[in-house]
Write an enzyme that holds these catalytic residues in place. Structure first.
Site, short mmCIF file in Angstrom:
data_model
loop_
_atom_site.label_atom_id
_atom_site.label_comp_id
_atom_site.label_asym_id
_atom_site.label_seq_id
_atom_site.Cartn_x
_atom_site.Cartn_y
_atom_site.Cartn_z
N THR A 80 -32.81 -7.06 55.06
CA THR A 80 -34.05 -6.99 54.28
C THR A 80 -33.98 -7.93 53.07
O THR A 80 -35.00 -8.42 52.61
CB THR A 80 -34.27 -5.54 53.81
OG1 THR A 80 -34.27 -4.70 54.95
CG2 THR A 80 -35.56 -5.37 53.04
N LYS B 65 -22.07 0.98 59.20
CA LYS B 65 -23.53 1.16 59.21
C LYS B 65 -23.95 0.96 60.65
O LYS B 65 -23.89 -0.15 61.17
CB LYS B 65 -24.13 0.10 58.29
CG LYS B 65 -25.63 -0.06 58.28
CD LYS B 65 -25.99 -1.17 57.25
CE LYS B 65 -27.47 -1.43 57.10
NZ LYS B 65 -28.12 -1.92 58.29
N TYR C 206 -21.23 -3.82 59.31
CA TYR C 206 -22.68 -3.81 59.52
C TYR C 206 -22.93 -4.05 61.02
O TYR C 206 -22.88 -5.17 61.49
CB TYR C 206 -23.28 -4.92 58.67
CG TYR C 206 -24.77 -4.99 58.58
CD1 TYR C 206 -25.60 -4.13 59.27
CD2 TYR C 206 -25.36 -5.94 57.75
CE1 TYR C 206 -26.97 -4.22 59.15
CE2 TYR C 206 -26.73 -6.04 57.63
CZ TYR C 206 -27.53 -5.18 58.33
OH TYR C 206 -28.89 -5.28 58.21
#
Lengths: 301, 301
Positions: free
Chosen positions: B51, B167, B139
């Site tokens: 993001t 994550k 990630y």
């Protein structure tokens, strides 16, 4: 009827871009690879393609590689330069650099991180294509970009003034003739339809593709050009014979990725001591021995 | 039993990184977004995540964004900084830059162009993790990286000294409890298991994940922190009520990509006039009107 530009017909050979561990291009080693392609029967050089690790090289190093290539090849073969980047402005900069260095054409893949919409890809191509006068080939390579072109998008792109070719991935269902026919219906007669994915070269060329963009052609341009000529002439048995010679290499490409295999082959042939850019790893000794065996007949061809 | 680090528990809010069309970060606009997160109940800031368009920003601009964030947030909230890059040496440089700027932790995705093997990803993580003393979160985001972690690889990574969290993407089969249980068996008790994919936040947190990495949390940190608290406390009806308030936003995320929707929302809220980096396009007026309606209750929450 206008025919596709000669630079987008026949064999396009994609060399590695030898570089050190910090990503500095070894211009001499690159020029050695290019000199082997000149006079081999290949019709163009595909510089800074996926095999040329364009996405792992800085703008300055891509420019150096392009300048070294043009200096080495001169007007003896057209040089098609990969200019893909995550940002549109970066791809525009690469395109302008390539044009300034004397490139003959551009190759552009829709590289993405956030997956792109069809319209985003269209506008990306439109902007980069308009940045120079050079003919541009659409690089459709979902195995690295994970972007899937709709037929409609290819048609829209083919209508842009400088976009004159597409490099397709092997069709999932193996139906080259059907796909080529569908594409021919949506593009102008002078638009060139080519394929990549070396183990599909024989079939694609026999099915009537205009060009083949080949990884193996970067190191073994003579036998790959011979295969291309045979297939484009419709010589099925000659094509099959040459394809069989490559077949152990195709199996290694499928199992380990053509890029890693090509680094091993170039090292074995004493053409470069470069390693693939990290995080990519060189192949281990067992697989390297298989590469050695697979390339033995190709080195003499 | 040692518990996961507080910085990898609860809500991690992922803001946009406002930048101009040339990719220059608007540090003031970024700091405005960060100040809305401080004191909201979020437990950390996820700077330069997907993001935060980390892959579209140069090294210098990533450094500027990190410095601006640390300056703005100080010690009030830990800042986790995304350091992913195509080249291992680039990711190492980003990690060192983040550490030098005072980041509290790193977030690393296995970004690739040539698809990576499990071993290549392992060595990439090992090298970047060893470059600083900062705790690192793996990630795992196949929607952008197209890399799939094996269970075995997650186990190997979790055993490295500085790697302390993962994550995860939403499980394809929706079985959070099963997946969390399988992961707990292969990692140490203090290793934090978190999820991202905002529409799965309620379910993931109710199923016992340690943390949620949230896109919506970057702009709507208060209601997202309330949802996180309710779910972590096992309050199913409170969670459902808050999740329902977000539900029109989740539908827009799924249809148009959370990044594009967040740019539209930030513009509508007057927090930034930045557009997504090209080739990404801003949403058109029709969809923007839907975003406006979807965020109305969230702006007041």
């Amino acid at each position: 009827m206008t025919l596709p530009l000669p630079l987008f017909t026949g064999l396009s050979a994609f060399p590695l871009t030898p570089a050190d561990v910090d990503g500095h291009v070894d211009a001499e080693a690159l020029q050695r690879l290019l000199q082997r392609i000149v006079g081999s029967g290949a019709r163009s050089i595909g510089l800074l393609g996926s095999t040329g690790t364009y996405m792992y090289l800085s703008r300055a190093e891509r420019r150096r590689a392009t300048e070294a290539a043009i200096e080495s090849v001169g007007s003896r073969l057209p040089v098609i330069v990969g200019v893909g980047a995550l940002r549109t402005d970066e791809a525009v900069a690469h395109a302008r650099d390539a044009a300034a260095a004397g490139a003959d054409a551009l190759l552009l893949a829709p590289v993405s991180y956030t997956p792109l919409t069809q319209e985003e890809a269209f506008q990306h191509y439109q902007t980069v294509a308009a940045a120079t006068d050079l003919p541009l080939c659409v690089y459709n390579n979902p195995s690295t970009t994970h972007f899937n072109f709709s037929q409609d998008l290819i048609g829209r792109l083919a209508a842009l003034p400088t976009i004159q070719a597409v490099k397709m991935p092997l069709p999932g269902n193996g139906d080259f003739s059907g796909e080529i026919a569908r594409l021919r219906r949506i593009v102008a007669p002078e638009f060139a339809i080519g394929y990549s994915g070396d183990w599909g070269a024989a079939e694609a060329l026999l099915a009537g593709t205009d060009s083949f963009y080949s990884v193996a052609g970067g190191l073994f341009p003579r036998p790959m050009a011979a295969l291309t000529r045979a297939a484009m002439a419709g010589d099925e048995s000659g094509t099959a014979r040459l394809d069989a010679m490559f077949s152990p290499l195709w199996e290694l490409f499928k199992a380990h990725g053509s890029l890693r295999v090509m680094y091993a082959a170039a090292n074995l042939m004493g053409l470069s001591s470069a390693l693939p850019p990290r995080p990519l790893l060189p192949l281990g000794p067992d697989i390297t021995a298989k590469v050695d065996a697979a390339i033995a007949p190709l080195r003499q061809a």
